[in-house]
Design a protein around this motif. Sequence first.
Motif, PDB file in Angstrom:
ATOM      1  N   MET A 103      26.784 -27.584   7.152  1.00  0.00           N
ATOM      2  CA  MET A 103      26.553 -27.962   5.713  1.00  0.00           C
ATOM      3  C   MET A 103      25.797 -26.883   5.053  1.00  0.00           C
ATOM      4  SD  MET A 103      25.320 -31.281   3.787  1.00  0.00           S
ATOM      5  CE  MET A 103      25.529 -31.592   2.296  1.00  0.00           C
ATOM      6  N   LYS A 104      26.264 -26.482   3.977  1.00  0.00           N
ATOM      7  CA  LYS A 104      25.651 -25.294   3.212  1.00  0.00           C
ATOM      8  C   LYS A 104      24.519 -25.774   2.296  1.00  0.00           C
ATOM      9  CE  LYS A 104      29.482 -22.094   3.184  1.00  0.00           C
ATOM     10  NZ  LYS A 104      28.791 -21.245   4.349  1.00  0.00           N
ATOM     11  N   ILE A 105      23.364 -25.235   2.208  1.00  0.00           N
ATOM     12  CA  ILE A 105      22.236 -25.536   1.555  1.00  0.00           C
ATOM     13  C   ILE A 105      22.159 -24.430   0.470  1.00  0.00           C
ATOM     14  CG2 ILE A 105      19.636 -25.764   1.551  1.00  0.00           C
ATOM     15  CD1 ILE A 105      21.305 -27.799   3.322  1.00  0.00           C
ATOM     16  N   TYR A 106      21.778 -24.949  -0.742  1.00  0.00           N
ATOM     17  CA  TYR A 106      21.893 -24.230  -2.118  1.00  0.00           C
ATOM     18  C   TYR A 106      20.602 -23.823  -2.602  1.00  0.00           C
ATOM     19  CZ  TYR A 106      27.162 -24.402  -1.914  1.00  0.00           C
ATOM     20  OH  TYR A 106      28.131 -24.501  -1.351  1.00  0.00           O
ATOM     21  N   GLY A 107      19.500 -24.264  -2.000  1.00  0.00           N
ATOM     22  CA  GLY A 107      17.931 -24.140  -2.524  1.00  0.00           C
ATOM     23  C   GLY A 107      17.309 -24.635  -1.724  1.00  0.00           C
ATOM     24  N   LEU A 108      16.140 -24.212  -1.474  1.00  0.00           N
ATOM     25  CA  LEU A 108      15.037 -24.853  -0.673  1.00  0.00           C
ATOM     26  C   LEU A 108      13.509 -24.572  -1.192  1.00  0.00           C
ATOM     27  CD1 LEU A 108      13.856 -26.365   1.897  1.00  0.00           C
ATOM     28  CD2 LEU A 108      13.916 -24.059   3.043  1.00  0.00           C
ATOM     29  N   GLN A 109      12.954 -25.443  -1.880  1.00  0.00           N
ATOM     30  CA  GLN A 109      11.591 -25.130  -2.108  1.00  0.00           C
ATOM     31  C   GLN A 109      10.634 -25.587  -0.850  1.00  0.00           C
ATOM     32  OE1 GLN A 109      10.357 -27.528  -5.450  1.00  0.00           O
ATOM     33  NE2 GLN A 109       8.109 -26.639  -5.541  1.00  0.00           N
ATOM     34  N   LEU A 124       5.064 -32.779  -5.715  1.00  0.00           N
ATOM     35  CA  LEU A 124       5.293 -33.458  -6.981  1.00  0.00           C
ATOM     36  C   LEU A 124       6.745 -34.200  -6.798  1.00  0.00           C
ATOM     37  CD1 LEU A 124       4.652 -30.688  -9.635  1.00  0.00           C
ATOM     38  CD2 LEU A 124       3.030 -32.545  -9.023  1.00  0.00           C
ATOM     39  N   ASP A 125       7.684 -33.540  -5.920  1.00  0.00           N
ATOM     40  CA  ASP A 125       8.959 -34.252  -5.918  1.00  0.00           C
ATOM     41  C   ASP A 125       9.174 -35.427  -4.830  1.00  0.00           C
ATOM     42  OD1 ASP A 125       9.876 -32.168  -7.370  1.00  0.00           O
ATOM     43  OD2 ASP A 125      10.903 -30.951  -5.840  1.00  0.00           O
ATOM     44  N   TYR A 126       8.101 -35.736  -4.083  1.00  0.00           N
ATOM     45  CA  TYR A 126       8.140 -36.864  -3.346  1.00  0.00           C
ATOM     46  C   TYR A 126       6.753 -37.593  -3.230  1.00  0.00           C
ATOM     47  CZ  TYR A 126       9.611 -39.648   0.859  1.00  0.00           C
ATOM     48  OH  TYR A 126       9.810 -40.820   1.728  1.00  0.00           O
ATOM     49  N   PRO A 127       6.603 -38.667  -3.994  1.00  0.00           N
ATOM     50  CA  PRO A 127       5.445 -39.201  -4.240  1.00  0.00           C
ATOM     51  C   PRO A 127       4.647 -39.619  -2.897  1.00  0.00           C
ATOM     52  CG  PRO A 127       7.148 -40.020  -5.559  1.00  0.00           C
ATOM     53  CD  PRO A 127       7.775 -39.490  -4.695  1.00  0.00           C
ATOM     54  N   GLY A 128       3.444 -39.126  -2.970  1.00  0.00           N
ATOM     55  CA  GLY A 128       2.654 -39.420  -1.713  1.00  0.00           C
ATOM     56  C   GLY A 128       2.963 -38.834  -0.295  1.00  0.00           C
ATOM     57  N   ARG A 129       3.814 -37.676  -0.679  1.00  0.00           N
ATOM     58  CA  ARG A 129       4.264 -37.055   0.709  1.00  0.00           C
ATOM     59  C   ARG A 129       3.994 -35.472   0.125  1.00  0.00           C
ATOM     60  NH1 ARG A 129       4.331 -41.296   2.060  1.00  0.00           N
ATOM     61  NH2 ARG A 129       5.910 -42.328   3.367  1.00  0.00           N
ATOM     62  N   ILE A 130       3.695 -34.696   1.380  1.00  0.00           N
ATOM     63  CA  ILE A 130       3.764 -33.170   1.241  1.00  0.00           C
ATOM     64  C   ILE A 130       5.283 -32.776   1.857  1.00  0.00           C
ATOM     65  CG2 ILE A 130       2.823 -30.937   2.183  1.00  0.00           C
ATOM     66  CD1 ILE A 130       0.250 -32.629   2.825  1.00  0.00           C
ATOM     67  N   ALA A 131       5.904 -32.407   1.092  1.00  0.00           N
ATOM     68  CA  ALA A 131       7.282 -32.232   1.442  1.00  0.00           C
ATOM     69  C   ALA A 131       7.762 -30.971   0.785  1.00  0.00           C
ATOM     70  CB  ALA A 131       7.856 -33.177   0.412  1.00  0.00           C
ATOM     71  N   CYS A 132       9.050 -30.653   1.370  1.00  0.00           N
ATOM     72  CA  CYS A 132      10.009 -29.719   0.844  1.00  0.00           C
ATOM     73  C   CYS A 132      11.169 -30.239   0.131  1.00  0.00           C
ATOM     74  CB  CYS A 132      10.389 -28.863   1.984  1.00  0.00           C
ATOM     75  SG  CYS A 132      11.636 -29.678   3.213  1.00  0.00           S
ATOM     76  N   THR A 133      11.882 -29.479  -0.648  1.00  0.00           N
ATOM     77  CA  THR A 133      12.816 -29.945  -1.495  1.00  0.00           C
ATOM     78  C   THR A 133      14.030 -29.323  -1.347  1.00  0.00           C
ATOM     79  OG1 THR A 133      11.487 -30.471  -3.290  1.00  0.00           O
ATOM     80  CG2 THR A 133      13.824 -30.571  -3.796  1.00  0.00           C
ATOM     81  N   VAL A 134      15.274 -30.009  -0.899  1.00  0.00           N
ATOM     82  CA  VAL A 134      16.575 -29.403  -0.586  1.00  0.00           C
ATOM     83  C   VAL A 134      17.411 -29.420  -1.774  1.00  0.00           C
ATOM     84  CG1 VAL A 134      18.384 -29.489   1.120  1.00  0.00           C
ATOM     85  CG2 VAL A 134      15.959 -29.651   1.782  1.00  0.00           C
ATOM     86  N   PHE A 135      18.215 -28.415  -1.845  1.00  0.00           N
ATOM     87  CA  PHE A 135      19.160 -28.639  -3.163  1.00  0.00           C
ATOM     88  C   PHE A 135      20.651 -28.432  -2.702  1.00  0.00           C
ATOM     89  CE2 PHE A 135      15.006 -27.142  -4.895  1.00  0.00           C
ATOM     90  CZ  PHE A 135      15.082 -27.833  -6.200  1.00  0.00           C
ATOM     91  N   LEU A 136      21.256 -29.445  -2.944  1.00  0.00           N
ATOM     92  CA  LEU A 136      22.642 -29.532  -2.515  1.00  0.00           C
ATOM     93  C   LEU A 136      23.658 -29.151  -3.619  1.00  0.00           C
ATOM     94  CD1 LEU A 136      22.762 -32.465   0.042  1.00  0.00           C
ATOM     95  CD2 LEU A 136      22.334 -29.795   0.407  1.00  0.00           C
ATOM     96  N   SER A 137      24.979 -28.738  -3.628  1.00  0.00           N
ATOM     97  CA  SER A 137      25.903 -28.470  -4.613  1.00  0.00           C
ATOM     98  C   SER A 137      26.779 -29.308  -5.012  1.00  0.00           C
ATOM     99  CB  SER A 137      26.345 -26.883  -4.253  1.00  0.00           C
ATOM    100  OG  SER A 137      27.461 -26.508  -5.225  1.00  0.00           O
ATOM    101  N   GLY A 138      27.389 -29.639  -6.298  1.00  0.00           N
ATOM    102  CA  GLY A 138      28.366 -30.314  -6.613  1.00  0.00           C
ATOM    103  C   GLY A 138      27.901 -31.678  -7.545  1.00  0.00           C
ATOM    104  N   CYS A 139      28.581 -31.864  -8.544  1.00  0.00           N
ATOM    105  CA  CYS A 139      28.192 -33.065  -9.084  1.00  0.00           C
ATOM    106  C   CYS A 139      29.392 -33.555  -9.846  1.00  0.00           C
ATOM    107  CB  CYS A 139      26.703 -33.038 -10.171  1.00  0.00           C
ATOM    108  SG  CYS A 139      26.443 -34.424 -10.882  1.00  0.00           S
ATOM    109  N   ALA A 196      25.143 -20.331  -1.825  1.00  0.00           N
ATOM    110  CA  ALA A 196      24.547 -20.906  -0.624  1.00  0.00           C
ATOM    111  C   ALA A 196      23.389 -19.958  -0.538  1.00  0.00           C
ATOM    112  CB  ALA A 196      25.424 -21.230   0.359  1.00  0.00           C
ATOM    113  N   VAL A 197      22.118 -20.514   0.104  1.00  0.00           N
ATOM    114  CA  VAL A 197      20.868 -19.626   0.474  1.00  0.00           C
ATOM    115  C   VAL A 197      20.826 -19.797   2.111  1.00  0.00           C
ATOM    116  CG1 VAL A 197      19.982 -19.919  -1.797  1.00  0.00           C
ATOM    117  CG2 VAL A 197      19.341 -21.664   0.334  1.00  0.00           C
ATOM    118  N   MET A 198      21.523 -20.858   2.689  1.00  0.00           N
ATOM    119  CA  MET A 198      21.497 -21.118   4.200  1.00  0.00           C
ATOM    120  C   MET A 198      22.386 -22.049   4.661  1.00  0.00           C
ATOM    121  SD  MET A 198      17.956 -23.342   4.765  1.00  0.00           S
ATOM    122  CE  MET A 198      16.756 -22.101   4.009  1.00  0.00           C
ATOM    123  N   GLU A 199      22.666 -22.289   5.839  1.00  0.00           N
ATOM    124  CA  GLU A 199      23.241 -23.215   6.562  1.00  0.00           C
ATOM    125  C   GLU A 199      22.603 -24.482   6.930  1.00  0.00           C
ATOM    126  OE1 GLU A 199      26.718 -23.235   6.697  1.00  0.00           O
ATOM    127  OE2 GLU A 199      27.124 -21.214   5.859  1.00  0.00           O
ATOM    128  N   GLY A 200      23.052 -25.557   6.984  1.00  0.00           N
ATOM    129  CA  GLY A 200      22.360 -26.683   7.549  1.00  0.00           C
ATOM    130  C   GLY A 200      21.664 -26.553   8.660  1.00  0.00           C
TER     131      GLY A 200
END
Length: 231
Positions: A1-7, A12-27, A46-50
């Motif tokens: 599966m292709k990944i289209y962004g990674l912070q 901020l994105d996950y309340p109460g967690r130190i997290a990363c954010t993964v962006f997927l494509s299509g809507c 895409a920026v990387m593969e799964g």
Amino acid sequence: MKIYGLQKMTLLDYPGRIACTVFLSGCDMRCPFCHNSELAEGSAPAVMEGEELIAFLKKRKGMLDGVAVTGGEPLIREETLDLLRQIRGLGYDVKLDTNGTHPDRLRRAAEEGLCQYVAMDVKNSPARYAETIGLKTFDPGPVRESIAFLLGGGAADYEFRTTLVKEFHDADSLRGIGEWIHGARRYALQKFTDRDTVPFEGLHAPADEEIRAWAEIMRPHAAEVLIRGAE
């Protein structure tokens, strides 16, 4: 599966967690105020593969404790559930962003324990849904089903949220949303912010005092009402 962004790290994105954010494509929506329109339309590269994402997460164990999965609409693809299974297999908690148009996959993700927090966008009241999401017609049935699932305690934790745009929302919009999500655990009013990635020009944020007034409309409908982006 292709990944289209990674912070790689967010507080901020996950309340109460130190997290990363993964962006997927299509809507399946075309919201005129979308911040990730290239992802929604599927035109972003895409920026990387799964597999590369999983390798990154293995190296970050102990530094991160959560993964926020967003889009686009993550549940537009069946293979997203496989990605969530791999992330959970590493021991990470998962926050899943969704527009609620795929209630069956949402249910499966929650019931399998693939997501510990669901943030569902409720774009507007049913009467104004189609125009708000940039479509000529729209069947709100799947969104209604996802709302009912979350209200019924189907997810470990959740919030409903609405990005507020002056051209699409008013007090009646919030009343309609309130009736739809009555009994919610948590509801967030999010002030629209214009960016270069927004597909349509000429959209504006409501005034802060207006957003505060709309929050009062929502208080009888949710145990917790949050305002984001307004003072």
